[in-house]
Structure formats: structure tokens, C-alpha cells
Design an enzyme around this catalytic site. Sequence first.
Site, mmCIF file in Angstrom:
data_model
loop_
_atom_site.group_PDB
_atom_site.id
_atom_site.type_symbol
_atom_site.label_atom_id
_atom_site.label_comp_id
_atom_site.label_asym_id
_atom_site.label_seq_id
_atom_site.Cartn_x
_atom_site.Cartn_y
_atom_site.Cartn_z
ATOM 1 N N LEU A 1 0.863 -1.177 0.000
ATOM 2 C CA LEU A 1 0.000 0.000 0.000
ATOM 3 C C LEU A 1 0.903 1.232 0.000
ATOM 4 O O LEU A 1 1.958 1.232 0.641
ATOM 5 C CB LEU A 1 -0.901 0.032 1.246
ATOM 6 C CG LEU A 1 -1.968 -1.059 1.376
ATOM 7 C CD1 LEU A 1 -2.663 -0.939 2.730
ATOM 8 C CD2 LEU A 1 -2.991 -0.975 0.253
ATOM 9 N N ASP A 2 0.480 2.283 -0.690
ATOM 10 C CA ASP A 2 1.234 3.528 -0.653
ATOM 11 C C ASP A 2 1.300 4.049 0.781
ATOM 12 O O ASP A 2 0.426 3.760 1.607
ATOM 13 C CB ASP A 2 0.571 4.579 -1.544
ATOM 14 C CG ASP A 2 0.581 4.191 -3.013
ATOM 15 O OD1 ASP A 2 1.409 3.351 -3.395
ATOM 16 O OD2 ASP A 2 -0.253 4.730 -3.764
ATOM 17 N N LYS A 3 2.301 4.836 1.061
ATOM 18 C CA LYS A 3 2.512 5.368 2.406
ATOM 19 C C LYS A 3 1.256 6.027 2.971
ATOM 20 O O LYS A 3 0.896 5.821 4.136
ATOM 21 C CB LYS A 3 3.672 6.365 2.397
ATOM 22 C CG LYS A 3 3.974 6.984 3.746
ATOM 23 C CD LYS A 3 5.172 7.932 3.675
ATOM 24 C CE LYS A 3 5.458 8.559 5.036
ATOM 25 N NZ LYS A 3 6.625 9.468 4.990
#
Length: 303
Positions: free
Chosen positions: A138-140
Site C-alpha cells: 500500500l502507498d505510504k
Amino acid sequence: MLQKKGKWLQYEIEPTWEGIEVERILMEKMLISHRQIQKLTRMRGIVVNRRIAHLKMKLKAGDMLRVELFGREEYGVIPEEIPLDILYEDDDILVVNKAAGLSVHPNKPNQLHTLANGIAYYYQQQGIAAKVRHIHRLDKDTSGTLLLAKHAYAQAILDKDLRERKIHRQYYAVVHGRMEEEHGTYCFPIARDPRHGTRRMVSPNGETAITHYHCLATNGEYSLVECKLETGRTHQIRVHFRHAGHPLVGDGLYGGDPTLFPRQALHAFTIQFQHPMDGRQMQIDAPIPSDLQRLFVRLGLKE
């Protein structure tokens, strides 16, 4: 049924596999790679009825085939105490609700303050000696469900399922504008943007990327959309909606308004997959975080 017993993966031969060679059962039933079988052979880690087995041995119904797969491992990252929201856990897998603002894993040696560091600390406290293995990312600044494997065997099976698109992930996103269709699919290939180190872009030379969407609510200026990934390219939802003229609220990297929300308005609310050991169909849900709930209310959108 396959069973994990200490450091062993064991399988009692069923009548349908009677007369089949050990090597074929290892590869086709136990899903162990040829490379791993070679390693196991060298370390004498393949046993039938408590005796070292050779790969061409033909087995009978009721024979117990055991493979030494589950030794102690280093974590692979520095343990660091970070609060975790664990949604599901057993001996083989872990599903956590990743908080927004937290990277999944380090990008350089000895880096701290990532989810992987927190999981290593949790393993340490629980007496689990296992490498931190995330199956997807998942993106930050994206919150929600993240699936991890607790050992290499579970990882190999789940990695295969991910490649074969058997792991299904669904997201909520708040985007700019009114969606032209209530339901739809974006099939835009995605590649790196040569003008920017981290950004991606739609390109005919990119990798296949497929996102299905369903608009749940709109106020004309903003829309709440449910997204289902068929593929899992980096920044896929963000790139697809930007290309379609509907950037995510808060996503300054892809043209969204960062003054309305301090991160991209994206949450992975559910993941569906088959359990790597017993084949159970799993569905794990992550509650909508409070900051996103407040955004729904402020924009008059209902989940």
C-alpha cells in the site's frame, strides 16, 4: 490435508495420489518449487514414514510425507515498537490495518519507522522468529488491509495467487467531479513517468492495469467510489482516476486538491483470498479511518 507441525510440513498420502513419485507430489500437491526441492534434498529434509526419502520413490495411501520447511529466521528489518491494528492472525498469515502515513517497508538499510519494523517488534515480543513478508503493498498515505505471510511456504503460495489474480482487493476513494458512469472499468496500461522519480503515468508501452469501479455517492463536485483491483500496479487507482479526469482528493502528486484533505483519500477496506494452508476462503475487512469518515460527512457523501 497439508499440516504444519513444528519445522515440518506434512501430508498423509490420499488414495488419489497412491503410486505417485515423491517429487511429483512435492511439486503438484505441496506446491514446492524445483529449486526448493533441490535444497531440501541436499539437507536431507524430505522424509517418508520417518525415513529419508528419494525423489523417485512411489508412495502408498497412508504414507506420511514430511518436508522440513519452517526453521527460525532473522526478521530482515530492525524491530521497533510501533502500534499495530491486527485484523487477523494465525500460524501462517497476518493481516493488519495499515495506518496512513506509514510506509510498508524500509527503502534503505537500517531504516526505521515503517510497518515492517513494527511487525518485526511484534514478532519479537511473541517469540516468532520469522522474516517480515508482505504479499502486496500500500502507498505510504493509503490506509487499510495488508496481507503478510509468516513463512516462505505461505509466501510462495500467496505470491502465486497474486500473480494469477486470485487475491481480490477493494478500496474506497474520494475523487474530484461527478463520474460519467455509475459502473465502469479502466484498462489503461501504466509505466514510470520519465520526468519524475516516483510518479507513474498511462502509457501504451506500460504494463496492463485494470481497475473496476462503482460510484456510491456524489454531490456533483466530488464522488465516493468503490474500486476493485484486477491488477496491482504501483499507484494504479491514483493514476487511472487522474487519467480519467477524476484525481483523488488530497493527492497532490496526481492533480488532486491537497488543501481539502492531507493525503490521498484512499482506503483498502477489504481483501479476499484463499488461505495458503487449508484452502479456506478468507475475507478480512478494515474499518474506515476517522479522518476519511469526517471527509465523507464534510462533503455530504455516504459510504
